[in-house]
Design an enzyme around this catalytic site. Structure first.
Site, PDB file in Angstrom:
ATOM      1  N   LYS A  31     -41.941 -35.855 -60.096  1.00 22.93           N
ATOM      2  CA  LYS A  31     -40.933 -36.915 -60.137  1.00 22.93           C
ATOM      3  C   LYS A  31     -39.904 -36.676 -61.237  1.00 22.93           C
ATOM      4  O   LYS A  31     -38.724 -36.928 -61.050  1.00 22.93           O
ATOM      5  CB  LYS A  31     -41.591 -38.292 -60.308  1.00 22.93           C
ATOM      6  CG  LYS A  31     -42.292 -38.753 -59.042  1.00 22.93           C
ATOM      7  CD  LYS A  31     -42.713 -40.206 -59.113  1.00 22.93           C
ATOM      8  CE  LYS A  31     -43.401 -40.614 -57.810  1.00 22.93           C
ATOM      9  NZ  LYS A  31     -43.979 -41.948 -57.852  1.00 22.93           N
ATOM     10  N   LYS A  84     -45.267 -33.143 -48.703  1.00 19.87           N
ATOM     11  CA  LYS A  84     -45.773 -34.394 -48.132  1.00 19.87           C
ATOM     12  C   LYS A  84     -44.609 -35.312 -47.763  1.00 19.87           C
ATOM     13  O   LYS A  84     -43.528 -35.232 -48.374  1.00 19.87           O
ATOM     14  CB  LYS A  84     -46.722 -35.085 -49.108  1.00 19.87           C
ATOM     15  CG  LYS A  84     -46.038 -35.604 -50.330  1.00 19.87           C
ATOM     16  CD  LYS A  84     -46.913 -36.541 -51.146  1.00 19.87           C
ATOM     17  CE  LYS A  84     -46.044 -37.054 -52.292  1.00 19.87           C
ATOM     18  NZ  LYS A  84     -46.611 -37.971 -53.200  1.00 19.87           N
ATOM     19  N   LYS A 137     -41.243 -41.014 -50.036  1.00 19.73           N
ATOM     20  CA  LYS A 137     -40.060 -41.881 -50.160  1.00 19.73           C
ATOM     21  C   LYS A 137     -38.972 -41.212 -50.988  1.00 19.73           C
ATOM     22  O   LYS A 137     -37.819 -41.568 -50.893  1.00 19.73           O
ATOM     23  CB  LYS A 137     -40.451 -43.188 -50.857  1.00 19.73           C
ATOM     24  CG  LYS A 137     -41.371 -44.071 -50.069  1.00 19.73           C
ATOM     25  CD  LYS A 137     -41.903 -45.188 -50.970  1.00 19.73           C
ATOM     26  CE  LYS A 137     -43.025 -45.965 -50.307  1.00 19.73           C
ATOM     27  NZ  LYS A 137     -43.758 -46.802 -51.260  1.00 19.73           N
TER      28      LYS A 137
HETATM   29  P1  TYM Z   1     -47.305 -45.093 -53.123  1.00 23.31           P
HETATM   30  O1  TYM Z   1     -46.622 -46.414 -53.167  1.00 23.31           O
HETATM   31  O2  TYM Z   1     -46.491 -43.860 -53.298  1.00 23.31           O
HETATM   32  O3  TYM Z   1     -48.074 -44.929 -51.755  1.00 23.31           O
HETATM   33  C1  TYM Z   1     -48.953 -45.928 -51.239  1.00 23.31           C
HETATM   34  C2  TYM Z   1     -50.135 -45.261 -50.550  1.00 23.31           C
HETATM   35  O4  TYM Z   1     -49.665 -44.368 -49.525  1.00 23.31           O
HETATM   36  C3  TYM Z   1     -50.297 -43.102 -49.668  1.00 23.31           C
HETATM   37  N1  TYM Z   1     -49.366 -42.044 -49.231  1.00 23.31           N
HETATM   38  C4  TYM Z   1     -49.671 -41.110 -48.332  1.00 23.31           C
HETATM   39  N2  TYM Z   1     -50.767 -40.880 -47.599  1.00 23.31           N
HETATM   40  C5  TYM Z   1     -50.749 -39.835 -46.728  1.00 23.31           C
HETATM   41  N3  TYM Z   1     -49.668 -39.033 -46.564  1.00 23.31           N
HETATM   42  C6  TYM Z   1     -48.538 -39.214 -47.280  1.00 23.31           C
HETATM   43  N4  TYM Z   1     -47.490 -38.430 -47.089  1.00 23.31           N
HETATM   44  C7  TYM Z   1     -48.503 -40.293 -48.206  1.00 23.31           C
HETATM   45  N5  TYM Z   1     -47.550 -40.771 -49.054  1.00 23.31           N
HETATM   46  C8  TYM Z   1     -48.102 -41.836 -49.674  1.00 23.31           C
HETATM   47  C9  TYM Z   1     -50.584 -42.989 -51.156  1.00 23.31           C
HETATM   48  O5  TYM Z   1     -51.624 -42.052 -51.393  1.00 23.31           O
HETATM   49  C10 TYM Z   1     -50.989 -44.404 -51.504  1.00 23.31           C
HETATM   50  O6  TYM Z   1     -52.351 -44.610 -51.238  1.00 23.31           O
HETATM   51  N6  TYM Z   1     -49.495 -44.718 -57.605  1.00 23.31           N
HETATM   52  C11 TYM Z   1     -49.585 -45.344 -56.296  1.00 23.31           C
HETATM   53  C12 TYM Z   1     -49.566 -46.855 -56.334  1.00 23.31           C
HETATM   54  C13 TYM Z   1     -50.627 -47.472 -57.168  1.00 23.31           C
HETATM   55  C14 TYM Z   1     -52.014 -47.552 -56.858  1.00 23.31           C
HETATM   56  C15 TYM Z   1     -52.589 -48.304 -57.923  1.00 23.31           C
HETATM   57  C16 TYM Z   1     -52.780 -47.082 -55.800  1.00 23.31           C
HETATM   58  C17 TYM Z   1     -50.421 -48.128 -58.354  1.00 23.31           C
HETATM   59  N7  TYM Z   1     -51.605 -48.643 -58.796  1.00 23.31           N
HETATM   60  C18 TYM Z   1     -53.960 -48.579 -57.916  1.00 23.31           C
HETATM   61  C19 TYM Z   1     -54.161 -47.350 -55.822  1.00 23.31           C
HETATM   62  C20 TYM Z   1     -54.730 -48.092 -56.865  1.00 23.31           C
HETATM   63  C21 TYM Z   1     -48.372 -44.900 -55.491  1.00 23.31           C
HETATM   64  O7  TYM Z   1     -47.344 -44.564 -56.013  1.00 23.31           O
HETATM   65  O8  TYM Z   1     -48.533 -45.074 -54.140  1.00 23.31           O
END
Ligand code: TYM
Length: 328
Positions: A111, A194, A197
């Site tokens: 990032k 992957k 966003k």
């Molecule tokens: P975020 O908001 O980027 O994504 C949310 C969830 O979507 C999954 N994900 C994917 N799974 C499969 N293929 C992909 N291309 C893909 N892109 C995203 C992510 O693995 C996630 O499960 N840091 C986290 C948010 C967070 C969080 C937490 C998650 C903050 N606190 C506590 C779990 C527990 C994030 O940025 O997810």
């Protein structure tokens, strides 16, 4: 009952990777656990500078979470900034993780590299400490996430174990839970990266709220390779393997079983697009209904915050007691 916690950021629109990697697991598992699902708006602040954007995105994301099937009678859906204990515990987490550990986080490296020349906040660097707070506050055993969060769950486990060793047994050490198919959905235009966003163009991203024609077009234009054989081989055939995995996840099969039914790329692309359109159709209809009553959405989020605070406040107090802060 098994306590489950997971979260999603209100940055950009929800895409197929989020859905197949995370949201679908949240919904399918919700009856059998005590589930807490957060919209982590404080995390979104690490990459959002314009005022007013996060609140609107939070409301839309809440509608998406209920539209995919989270049931407010069963699951607790809340907004992170409505539960101040997240920021409070985050500081304690920061004091229990090292600069070196945070420096090794691949998401920070990716990032910050993408923001080259732009403002890179300290929050982007300490992000995993806030994420550890999100998880540990709820005594979560399981954290259903996509594969890209694996390292963040590992560092959360390390922080929990370090805190427990220093101050006495306080936190549950959580486990990451990943789906069999769809844990890492790749970009349709760049199948070695992957679906994300923060991609530079969205032609390789399928959004949950994309129109059916747009979805079909994106699949038909998916980048593959110059061979003609349909087989599941992530290493050598990333484009085709991604299509097979998406198709399998959308229709409840294995990628190899899907591969056996195709001898040409064209029909595989079109059928995968159709399978995704069918998967998303009911979600899109429910989203439209939910967004027409924002008052109801707000009240569901208020209820979620009350339930979340009940759990989070008790854990924070336990952590304060373990540290031995002077009571006020
Ligand atoms: P975020 O908001 O980027 O994504 C949310 C969830 O979507 C999954 N994900 C994917 N799974 C499969 N293929 C992909 N291309 C893909 N892109 C995203 C992510 O693995 C996630 O499960 N840091 C986290 C948010 C967070 C969080 C937490 C998650 C903050 N606190 C506590 C779990 C527990 C994030 O940025 O997810």
């Amino acid at each position: 009952m098994n306590r489950v916690l997971s979260c999603i950021q209100p940055t950009g629109d929800v895409h197929l990777g989020n859905f197949l990697g995370a949201l679908r697991q949240w919904v399918s598992g919700q009856q059998d656990c005590d589930g807490f699902y957060g919209i982590v708006d404080l995390h979104a602040l690490t990459v959002t500078e314009r005022p007013g954007v996060i609140g609107q995105a939070t409301m839309q994301l809440a509608a998406v979470l209920f539209a995919v099937g989270l049931n407010p009678q069963v699951s607790t859906v809340f907004v992170q900034s409505h539960v101040p204990e997240h920021s409070q515990l985050a500081w304690i987490m920061e004091c229990n993780v090292s600069f070196g550990e945070l420096s090794r986080m691949t998401q920070f490296k990716d990032k910050s590299a993408k923001r080259d020349g732009e403002f890179i906040s300290a929050g982007l660097f300490t992000y995993p400490a806030l994420m550890a707070a999100d998880i540990l506050l709820y005594d979560a055993h399981d954290v259903p996430v996509g594969d890209d969060q694996r390292q963040h769950i590992e560092i959360t486990r390390d922080i929990a174990m370090r805190f427990n060793a220093r101050y006495g047994d306080t936190f549950v050490v959580p486990n990451a839970v990943m789906p069999k198919t769809g844990a890492r959905v790749m970009d349709l235009q760049d199948p070695r990266s992957k679906m994300s966003k923060s991609a530079t163009t969205d032609s390789g991203l399928v959004y949950l709220l994309d129109e059916p024609e747009a979805i079909l077009k994106k699949f038909k234009r998916a980048v593959t390779d110059s061979e003609t054989e349909v087989r599941f081989d992530r290493e050598n055939k990333p484009g085709i393997s991604n299509l097979l995995e998406i198709h399998a996840a959308a229709t409840g099969q294995t990628p190899s079983a899907v591969a056996e039914r195709y001898s040409q790329y064209g029909p595989l692309k079109a059928d995968t697009g159709e399978a995704v359109i069918e998967l998303l159709r009911p979600i899109q209809a429910r989203y439209a209904e939910l967004m027409s009553d924002r008052g109801e959405l707000s009240s569901l989020l208020r209820l979620g915050a009350v339930k979340a605070r009940g759990v989070a406040a008790a854990t924070l107090q336990r952590a304060y007691d373990s540290v031995g802060f002077l009571t006020s």
